[in-house]
Design an enzyme around this catalytic site. Structure first.
Site, mmCIF file in Angstrom:
data_model
loop_
_atom_site.group_PDB
_atom_site.id
_atom_site.type_symbol
_atom_site.label_atom_id
_atom_site.label_comp_id
_atom_site.label_asym_id
_atom_site.label_seq_id
_atom_site.Cartn_x
_atom_site.Cartn_y
_atom_site.Cartn_z
ATOM 1 N N GLN A 36 31.322 56.644 38.822
ATOM 2 C CA GLN A 36 32.731 57.028 38.974
ATOM 3 C C GLN A 36 33.365 57.250 37.592
ATOM 4 O O GLN A 36 32.828 56.805 36.569
ATOM 5 C CB GLN A 36 33.507 55.915 39.704
ATOM 6 C CG GLN A 36 33.302 54.518 39.148
ATOM 7 C CD GLN A 36 33.263 53.432 40.210
ATOM 8 O OE1 GLN A 36 33.859 53.544 41.298
ATOM 9 N NE2 GLN A 36 32.555 52.347 39.928
ATOM 10 N N HIS A 67 44.948 40.166 44.453
ATOM 11 C CA HIS A 67 43.802 39.285 44.147
ATOM 12 C C HIS A 67 44.016 37.880 44.713
ATOM 13 O O HIS A 67 43.088 37.264 45.243
ATOM 14 C CB HIS A 67 43.550 39.263 42.639
ATOM 15 C CG HIS A 67 42.983 40.558 42.128
ATOM 16 N ND1 HIS A 67 43.592 41.306 41.138
ATOM 17 C CD2 HIS A 67 41.903 41.276 42.526
ATOM 18 C CE1 HIS A 67 42.889 42.408 40.939
ATOM 19 N NE2 HIS A 67 41.846 42.414 41.774
ATOM 20 N N ASP A 91 36.629 44.285 38.241
ATOM 21 C CA ASP A 91 37.757 44.173 37.301
ATOM 22 C C ASP A 91 38.069 42.711 36.976
ATOM 23 O O ASP A 91 38.917 42.425 36.136
ATOM 24 C CB ASP A 91 39.002 44.857 37.899
ATOM 25 C CG ASP A 91 39.308 44.323 39.298
ATOM 26 O OD1 ASP A 91 39.416 45.133 40.234
ATOM 27 O OD2 ASP A 91 39.391 43.088 39.473
ATOM 28 N N ASP A 141 23.709 47.118 43.875
ATOM 29 C CA ASP A 141 24.381 47.488 45.127
ATOM 30 C C ASP A 141 24.544 46.216 45.969
ATOM 31 O O ASP A 141 23.573 45.473 46.157
ATOM 32 C CB ASP A 141 23.524 48.525 45.867
ATOM 33 C CG ASP A 141 24.223 49.046 47.114
ATOM 34 O OD1 ASP A 141 24.077 50.236 47.405
ATOM 35 O OD2 ASP A 141 24.912 48.256 47.780
ATOM 36 N N ASP A 160 35.513 42.958 47.694
ATOM 37 C CA ASP A 160 36.607 43.620 46.976
ATOM 38 C C ASP A 160 36.093 44.988 46.518
ATOM 39 O O ASP A 160 35.835 45.238 45.333
ATOM 40 C CB ASP A 160 37.009 42.767 45.759
ATOM 41 C CG ASP A 160 38.155 43.395 44.978
ATOM 42 O OD1 ASP A 160 38.378 42.976 43.819
ATOM 43 O OD2 ASP A 160 38.816 44.309 45.515
ATOM 44 N N SER A 161 35.908 45.880 47.478
ATOM 45 C CA SER A 161 35.244 47.158 47.173
ATOM 46 C C SER A 161 36.264 48.293 47.080
ATOM 47 O O SER A 161 37.414 48.159 47.508
ATOM 48 C CB SER A 161 34.253 47.488 48.281
ATOM 49 O OG SER A 161 34.977 47.901 49.427
HETATM 50 N N1 SAM Z 1 40.993 46.220 44.706
HETATM 51 C C1 SAM Z 1 40.374 47.552 44.702
HETATM 52 C C2 SAM Z 1 40.598 48.226 46.044
HETATM 53 O O1 SAM Z 1 41.083 47.557 46.963
HETATM 54 O O2 SAM Z 1 40.281 49.436 46.135
HETATM 55 C C3 SAM Z 1 38.908 47.437 44.390
HETATM 56 C C4 SAM Z 1 38.693 47.152 42.930
HETATM 57 S S1 SAM Z 1 37.079 46.807 42.399
HETATM 58 C C5 SAM Z 1 37.163 47.506 40.826
HETATM 59 C C6 SAM Z 1 36.061 47.908 43.364
HETATM 60 C C7 SAM Z 1 34.628 47.818 42.905
HETATM 61 O O3 SAM Z 1 33.723 48.039 43.990
HETATM 62 C C8 SAM Z 1 34.243 48.863 41.842
HETATM 63 O O4 SAM Z 1 34.045 48.242 40.600
HETATM 64 C C9 SAM Z 1 32.969 49.502 42.374
HETATM 65 O O5 SAM Z 1 32.010 49.749 41.359
HETATM 66 C C10 SAM Z 1 32.503 48.453 43.372
HETATM 67 N N2 SAM Z 1 31.573 48.948 44.421
HETATM 68 C C11 SAM Z 1 31.672 50.071 45.175
HETATM 69 N N3 SAM Z 1 30.604 50.167 46.007
HETATM 70 C C12 SAM Z 1 29.820 49.067 45.768
HETATM 71 C C13 SAM Z 1 28.591 48.586 46.305
HETATM 72 N N4 SAM Z 1 27.932 49.274 47.273
HETATM 73 N N5 SAM Z 1 28.085 47.425 45.830
HETATM 74 C C14 SAM Z 1 28.742 46.731 44.849
HETATM 75 N N6 SAM Z 1 29.910 47.134 44.292
HETATM 76 C C15 SAM Z 1 30.435 48.289 44.754
#
Ligand code: SAM
Length: 279
Positions: A36, A67, A91, A141, A160-161
């Site tokens: 991304q 959070h 984050d 992942d 928290d994805s």
């Molecule tokens: N609070 C935010 C929201 O509600 O959209 C999310 C913030 S957090 C930075 C989201 C994180 O999910 C990202 O750093 C991303 O890289 C991670 N992410 C997305 N898909 C994922 C997966 N399949 N496994 C692990 N992490 C994942």
């Protein structure tokens, strides 16, 4: 000729015709990982802002609400939250909140190590949370990480994805929740961010239905989120052992939004949502 100072503005479309905008002082970071685009802005009124693929993930001014509300409705019910898993959350905001509890170990699994690196550079809480001796970080992942864990390992699992597109899509599927359930302790708790109840009701309904078939107590709850689409956000709580509307909750930790009465109030749902979810 008057030299009007021109300003930079950030805008995020929530639908083709509505969105959010705010004034920007400067761009602190702009880069692209394998997954991304990652940007950090200095905004005029909301402090530093983390964007992933152009969408607001957090602002320094209001991130505490999201959070705290992803973490404390679960962790505050557990007297011995020995081991906690955070999926996503690169984050460090959710991690900071988990570390306020008497946990022995927190495993954080984010697919993108760049988010973790950049967050530690620009958000002070991330640096201290990731360097806490109780924190273990896995750049992987979440689906494959969960598949590789032993049964009944975690007392709490927090998802928290990003939105359910791309690599995050699999984190909203029933098969993933089944895998999570197998590595959750029998008296464990799962919470997950479940999108906007205003703009993404279909996603919320689908996720809620998937969890209903797996856990005894599945409850939507919500919190105000000024910089997320619709201005308020939904979460889902799932557990076989705890009913969040009845179980006593601890409040022996620092918070700016959460308290035991907020814990009860957050699970009170508006009529349109009760009807949509059939609760
Ligand atoms: N609070 C935010 C929201 O509600 O959209 C999310 C913030 S957090 C930075 C989201 C994180 O999910 C990202 O750093 C991303 O890289 C991670 N992410 C997305 N898909 C994922 C997966 N399949 N496994 C692990 N992490 C994942």
């Amino acid at each position: 000729m008057n030299h009007q100072k021109t300003h930079l503005w950030f805008q995020e479309y929530h639908t083709p015709h509505t969105g959010l905008f705010f004034r920007v002082e400067k761009t602190l970071y702009c880069g692209k990982s394998d997954y991304q685009e990652i940007v950090v802005l200095e905004s005029t009124e909301f402090g530093r802002v983390l964007l992933l693929d152009g969408l607001v993930m957090l602002t320094e001014r209001d991130e505490f609400i999201y959070h705290e509300m992803l973490v404390h409705p679960a962790l505050s019910l557990l007297t011995h939250p020995d081991r906690v898993l955070i999926i996503g959350g690169g984050d460090g905001g959710a991690l900071r909140e988990v570390l306020k509890h008497p946990v022995r170990q927190v495993d954080l699994v984010d697919i993108d190590g760049e988010v973790i690196r950049v967050s530690q550079e620009f958000f002070p809480w991330a640096k201290s949370a990731f360097s806490d001796p109780r924190t273990s970080v896995f750049v992987e992942d979440g689906v494959s990480f969960v598949a590789g864990q032993k049964p009944k390992t975690y007392q709490a699992i927090l998802v928290d994805s990003t939105d359910p597109v791309g690599p995050a899509k699999a984190l909203f599927e029933k098969s993933f929740f089944e895998a999570i359930r197998s590595i959750l302790a029998p008296d464990g708790i799962l919470t997950l961010q479940s999108e906007s109840w205003f703009y993404h009701l279909n996603i919320l309904k689908r996720t809620y239905t998937a969890l209903k078939g797996l856990f005894t107590h599945v409850r939507p709850y919500w919190a105000p989120t000024p910089t997320y689409p619709g201005g308020s956000w939904c979460f889902l709580f799932a557990s076989d052992a705890y009913n969040p509307e009845k179980s006593p909750c601890r409040s022996n930790f620092q918070s700016r939004y959460f308290n035991p009465r907020i814990q009860r109030a957050a699970f009170v749902l508006p009529e349109f949502l009760k009807k949509a979810l059939g609760v």
